[in-house]
Write a protein that holds these residues in place. Structure first.
Motif, PDB file in Angstrom:
ATOM      1  N   PHE A 123       2.402  -1.430 -15.521  1.00 13.14           N
ATOM      2  CA  PHE A 123       3.952  -1.103 -14.841  1.00 13.14           C
ATOM      3  C   PHE A 123       4.652  -2.811 -14.623  1.00 13.14           C
ATOM      4  O   PHE A 123       6.133  -2.231 -14.598  1.00 13.14           O
ATOM      5  N   PHE A 124       3.525  -3.292 -13.811  1.00 11.12           N
ATOM      6  CA  PHE A 124       4.923  -4.717 -13.053  1.00 11.12           C
ATOM      7  C   PHE A 124       4.465  -6.043 -14.474  1.00 11.12           C
ATOM      8  O   PHE A 124       3.268  -5.827 -15.605  1.00 11.12           O
ATOM      9  N   TYR A 125       5.026  -7.028 -14.472  1.00  7.97           N
ATOM     10  CA  TYR A 125       4.482  -8.127 -15.511  1.00  7.97           C
ATOM     11  C   TYR A 125       4.036  -8.573 -15.003  1.00  7.97           C
ATOM     12  O   TYR A 125       3.471  -8.495 -13.799  1.00  7.97           O
ATOM     13  N   PRO A 126       3.380  -9.258 -15.691  1.00  8.71           N
ATOM     14  CA  PRO A 126       2.036 -10.070 -15.137  1.00  8.71           C
ATOM     15  C   PRO A 126       2.317 -10.837 -13.940  1.00  8.71           C
ATOM     16  O   PRO A 126       0.696 -10.682 -13.450  1.00  8.71           O
ATOM     17  N   TYR A 127       2.972 -11.535 -13.943  1.00  8.49           N
ATOM     18  CA  TYR A 127       3.165 -12.822 -12.553  1.00  8.49           C
ATOM     19  C   TYR A 127       3.131 -11.601 -11.304  1.00  8.49           C
ATOM     20  O   TYR A 127       2.464 -11.691 -10.342  1.00  8.49           O
ATOM     21  N   ASN A 128       3.983 -10.891 -11.386  1.00  6.71           N
ATOM     22  CA  ASN A 128       3.819  -9.631 -10.658  1.00  6.71           C
ATOM     23  C   ASN A 128       2.559  -8.835 -10.299  1.00  6.71           C
ATOM     24  O   ASN A 128       2.361  -8.398  -8.799  1.00  6.71           O
ATOM     25  N   GLU A 129       1.829  -8.809 -11.315  1.00  4.52           N
ATOM     26  CA  GLU A 129       0.428  -7.502 -10.874  1.00  4.52           C
ATOM     27  C   GLU A 129      -0.303  -8.276 -10.376  1.00  4.52           C
ATOM     28  O   GLU A 129      -0.840  -8.130  -9.633  1.00  4.52           O
ATOM     29  N   ALA A 130      -0.394  -9.302 -10.737  1.00  3.31           N
ATOM     30  CA  ALA A 130      -1.290 -10.734 -10.099  1.00  3.31           C
ATOM     31  C   ALA A 130      -1.152 -10.228  -8.758  1.00  3.31           C
ATOM     32  O   ALA A 130      -2.444 -10.436  -8.116  1.00  3.31           O
ATOM     33  N   PHE A 131      -0.250 -10.586  -8.630  1.00  2.00           N
ATOM     34  CA  PHE A 131       0.532 -10.525  -6.836  1.00  2.00           C
ATOM     35  C   PHE A 131       0.386  -9.399  -6.240  1.00  2.00           C
ATOM     36  O   PHE A 131      -0.852  -9.594  -5.340  1.00  2.00           O
ATOM     37  N   PHE A 132       0.795  -8.255  -7.203  1.00  3.62           N
ATOM     38  CA  PHE A 132       0.429  -7.046  -6.347  1.00  3.62           C
ATOM     39  C   PHE A 132      -0.652  -6.727  -5.914  1.00  3.62           C
ATOM     40  O   PHE A 132      -1.641  -6.001  -4.924  1.00  3.62           O
ATOM     41  N   SER A 133      -1.377  -6.609  -7.408  1.00  2.00           N
ATOM     42  CA  SER A 133      -3.135  -6.164  -6.918  1.00  2.00           C
ATOM     43  C   SER A 133      -3.692  -6.822  -6.728  1.00  2.00           C
ATOM     44  O   SER A 133      -4.968  -5.935  -5.475  1.00  2.00           O
ATOM     45  N   GLY A 134      -3.601  -8.104  -6.241  1.00  4.02           N
ATOM     46  CA  GLY A 134      -4.666  -8.920  -6.116  1.00  4.02           C
ATOM     47  C   GLY A 134      -3.947  -8.623  -4.108  1.00  4.02           C
ATOM     48  O   GLY A 134      -5.055  -8.534  -3.222  1.00  4.02           O
ATOM     49  N   ILE A 135      -2.969  -8.280  -3.596  1.00  5.46           N
ATOM     50  CA  ILE A 135      -2.803  -8.091  -2.404  1.00  5.46           C
ATOM     51  C   ILE A 135      -3.347  -6.586  -2.017  1.00  5.46           C
ATOM     52  O   ILE A 135      -4.062  -6.679  -0.872  1.00  5.46           O
ATOM     53  N   ILE A 136      -3.494  -5.501  -2.961  1.00  5.64           N
ATOM     54  CA  ILE A 136      -4.179  -4.563  -2.386  1.00  5.64           C
ATOM     55  C   ILE A 136      -5.579  -4.767  -2.970  1.00  5.64           C
ATOM     56  O   ILE A 136      -5.895  -3.849  -1.435  1.00  5.64           O
ATOM     57  N   GLU A 137      -6.136  -5.174  -3.334  1.00 11.59           N
ATOM     58  CA  GLU A 137      -7.313  -5.503  -3.132  1.00 11.59           C
ATOM     59  C   GLU A 137      -8.359  -6.269  -2.286  1.00 11.59           C
ATOM     60  O   GLU A 137      -9.022  -5.689  -2.313  1.00 11.59           O
ATOM     61  N   ASN A 138      -7.520  -7.305  -2.315  1.00 17.52           N
ATOM     62  CA  ASN A 138      -8.178  -8.094  -0.851  1.00 17.52           C
ATOM     63  C   ASN A 138      -7.909  -8.098   0.473  1.00 17.52           C
ATOM     64  O   ASN A 138      -6.084  -8.326   0.973  1.00 17.52           O
TER      65      ASN A 138
ATOM     66  N   LEU B 202       0.792  -1.232  -0.285  1.00 14.70           N
ATOM     67  CA  LEU B 202      -0.219   0.393  -0.205  1.00 14.70           C
ATOM     68  C   LEU B 202       1.179   0.819  -0.290  1.00 14.70           C
ATOM     69  O   LEU B 202       0.535   2.683  -0.534  1.00 14.70           O
ATOM     70  N   LYS B 203       2.247   1.516   0.818  1.00 16.51           N
ATOM     71  CA  LYS B 203       3.394   2.221   0.697  1.00 16.51           C
ATOM     72  C   LYS B 203       3.379   2.344  -0.542  1.00 16.51           C
ATOM     73  O   LYS B 203       3.660   3.556  -0.981  1.00 16.51           O
ATOM     74  N   VAL B 204       4.133   1.392  -1.807  1.00  9.43           N
ATOM     75  CA  VAL B 204       5.061   1.670  -2.469  1.00  9.43           C
ATOM     76  C   VAL B 204       3.698   1.900  -3.403  1.00  9.43           C
ATOM     77  O   VAL B 204       2.974   2.837  -4.375  1.00  9.43           O
ATOM     78  N   LYS B 205       2.005   1.726  -3.668  1.00 11.58           N
ATOM     79  CA  LYS B 205       1.084   2.423  -4.519  1.00 11.58           C
ATOM     80  C   LYS B 205       0.655   3.806  -4.463  1.00 11.58           C
ATOM     81  O   LYS B 205       1.341   4.718  -5.190  1.00 11.58           O
ATOM     82  N   ASP B 206       0.390   3.759  -2.973  1.00 11.57           N
ATOM     83  CA  ASP B 206       1.081   5.775  -2.554  1.00 11.57           C
ATOM     84  C   ASP B 206       1.764   6.480  -3.102  1.00 11.57           C
ATOM     85  O   ASP B 206       1.878   7.277  -3.424  1.00 11.57           O
ATOM     86  N   ASN B 207       3.016   5.709  -2.937  1.00 11.94           N
ATOM     87  CA  ASN B 207       4.039   6.542  -2.318  1.00 11.94           C
ATOM     88  C   ASN B 207       5.144   6.335  -3.979  1.00 11.94           C
ATOM     89  O   ASN B 207       6.009   7.465  -4.331  1.00 11.94           O
ATOM     90  N   TYR B 208       4.797   5.280  -4.656  1.00 11.53           N
ATOM     91  CA  TYR B 208       6.174   4.873  -5.875  1.00 11.53           C
ATOM     92  C   TYR B 208       5.231   5.052  -7.283  1.00 11.53           C
ATOM     93  O   TYR B 208       5.362   5.134  -8.234  1.00 11.53           O
ATOM     94  N   ILE B 209       4.403   4.742  -7.146  1.00  9.76           N
ATOM     95  CA  ILE B 209       3.100   4.258  -8.387  1.00  9.76           C
ATOM     96  C   ILE B 209       2.015   4.477  -8.417  1.00  9.76           C
ATOM     97  O   ILE B 209       1.266   4.167  -9.264  1.00  9.76           O
ATOM     98  N   GLU B 210       1.601   5.928  -7.737  1.00  7.60           N
ATOM     99  CA  GLU B 210       0.372   6.315  -7.556  1.00  7.60           C
ATOM    100  C   GLU B 210       0.000   6.983  -8.379  1.00  7.60           C
ATOM    101  O   GLU B 210      -2.180   6.286  -8.641  1.00  7.60           O
ATOM    102  N   LYS B 211       0.065   7.562  -9.583  1.00  9.94           N
ATOM    103  CA  LYS B 211      -0.240   7.626 -11.000  1.00  9.94           C
ATOM    104  C   LYS B 211       0.149   6.931 -11.577  1.00  9.94           C
ATOM    105  O   LYS B 211       0.086   6.924 -13.488  1.00  9.94           O
TER     106      LYS B 211
END
Length: 368
Positions: free
Chosen positions: A303-318, A288-297
């Motif tokens: 931005f992320f590779y497929p496996y990373n996007e799934a992991f990152f977004s999945g944790i952020i959204e759930n 959540l800090k990464v999203k707000d401070n580094y890639i908010e826009k």
């Protein structure tokens, strides 16, 4: 000892069954102008007695005895006491070829190198066999196997696929001291920040395309145990972000760096079996800090590779651990399904043009 060419630093912790082969491989080096700094990190077995036995026979071997503080702290103590022109690290259960340091030193001096790298081969202690891996045989850097000089400006994002293992390298000590590079203490995964900081500042690097270091894999070693210190994933990757900012490299490496952070976290998360929910909550807070401070826009999907996007977004959204675990498995299956469809399409196109060769080349591709 005067005119020390190479300082060999060996952290020692409860390795009584493997220590002698390691020490023998160092003491028998064809380069004699070396110092062997053994940091006994609070061993409770006979490791210290073995060190004393060897020190009696070879005055180049120095023993530093300390309370258990971890491999990073032990290597730092070794660096604080090193006087050699160059520095090398070896784990106390590994061993190296007898000609290693003579080869490394002669090439490093002749070509004014900051870092010289060489291949490591793994040894499976249980099955008593050797095996290669792309990570330790430096396959991502095969472009420079011809002996040409390189640095981080040339290798670009391959920096995130390099082996950060302390072994497999010889460092110019003046470079390390000029930036005061040290290992983070009190955590595992400490190898990455140290290597990255030194490499970002190195001007002349080279590879010796030879296997010269034998890396023992055994049960009970730090690298085979993740559950005990799994929380170290978060501070280590954040230290890495700070290092790239410190040397004004963050903007140049932003996408690769943050993908490395998520990749590293994702893979270590998969290795954890105990208290995984606790790790999930810690990782979610960090992401959540990464999203707000580094890639908010930024567009996370691009931005992320497929496996990373799934992991990152999945944790952020759930925010619920159980829900994330289920949905993450579904997402991974969807990604795998897309990959298999693309592979099948390529196979069919190739087969239609060259059916015999297609069969020979790809017959095992879809065997389950």
């Amino acid at each position: 000892m005067k005119n020390v060419k190479v300082s060999v630093i060996i952290p020692v912790y409860n390795v009584e069954n493997y220590l002698k082969p390691c020490l023998d491989s160092i003491i028998k080096q064809t380069l004699k102008d070396i110092e062997i700094i053994c940091v006994n990190d609070g061993s409770s077995d006979s490791s210290l007695e073995i060190l004393k036995e060897y020190a009696e026979k070879d005055k180049r071997l120095k023993i530093i005895d300390q309370k258990n503080a971890g491999a990073g702290a032990a290597r730092n103590v070794g660096l604080d006491n090193a006087v050699g022109e160059y520095v090398s690290f070896i784990d106390a259960d590994d061993w190296v070829k007898h000609k290693l340091y003579k080869r490394l030193y002669s090439v490093a001096k002749a070509e004014d190198l900051d870092i010289i790298m060489f291949k490591m081969i793994n040894y499976d202690h249980v099955q008593d066999k050797f095996y290669e891996t792309g990570y330790y045989n430096l396959s991502e850097l095969d472009k420079w196997f011809d002996g040409s000089i390189f640095n981080e400006k040339i290798t670009k994002n391959k920096i995130f696929k390099m082996s950060v293992q302390p072994g497999g390298k010889l460092y110019r000590r003046d470079l390390i001291e000029s930036i005061n590079a040290r290992y983070p203490e009190g955590m595992i995964f400490e190898d990455t920040p140290f290597y990255m900081e030194v490499y970002l500042n190195a001007k002349r690097c080279k590879i010796l395309n030879e296997y010269m270091h034998f890396r023992r894999r055994r049960e009970g070693s730090v690298t085979t145990q993740f559950d005990k210190h799994y929380m170290d994933i978060i501070p280590m990757t954040n230290i890495l972000l700070d290092i790239f900012k410190k040397y004004d490299k963050y903007d140049s490496y932003k996408r690769g760096l943050l993908n490395f952070k998520v990749t590293f976290t994702r893979k270590k998360y998969a290795d954890v079996f105990e208290n995984r929910e606790k790790l999930f909550n810690t990782v979610r807070e960090d992401f959540l800090k990464v999203k707000d401070n580094y890639i908010e826009k930024e567009d996370i999907e691009n931005f992320f590779y497929p496996y990373n996007e799934a992991f990152f977004s999945g944790i952020i959204e759930n925010p619920e651990f159980e829900k994330f675990e289920i949905l993450n498995k579904v997402k991974l299956l969807e990604i795998e399904n897309k990959k298999l469809k693309k592979e099948l399409k390529r196979w069919e196109e190739f087969k239609s043009k060259k059916p015999i060769k297609a069969y020979i080349k790809l017959k095992n591709k879809f065997r389950y």
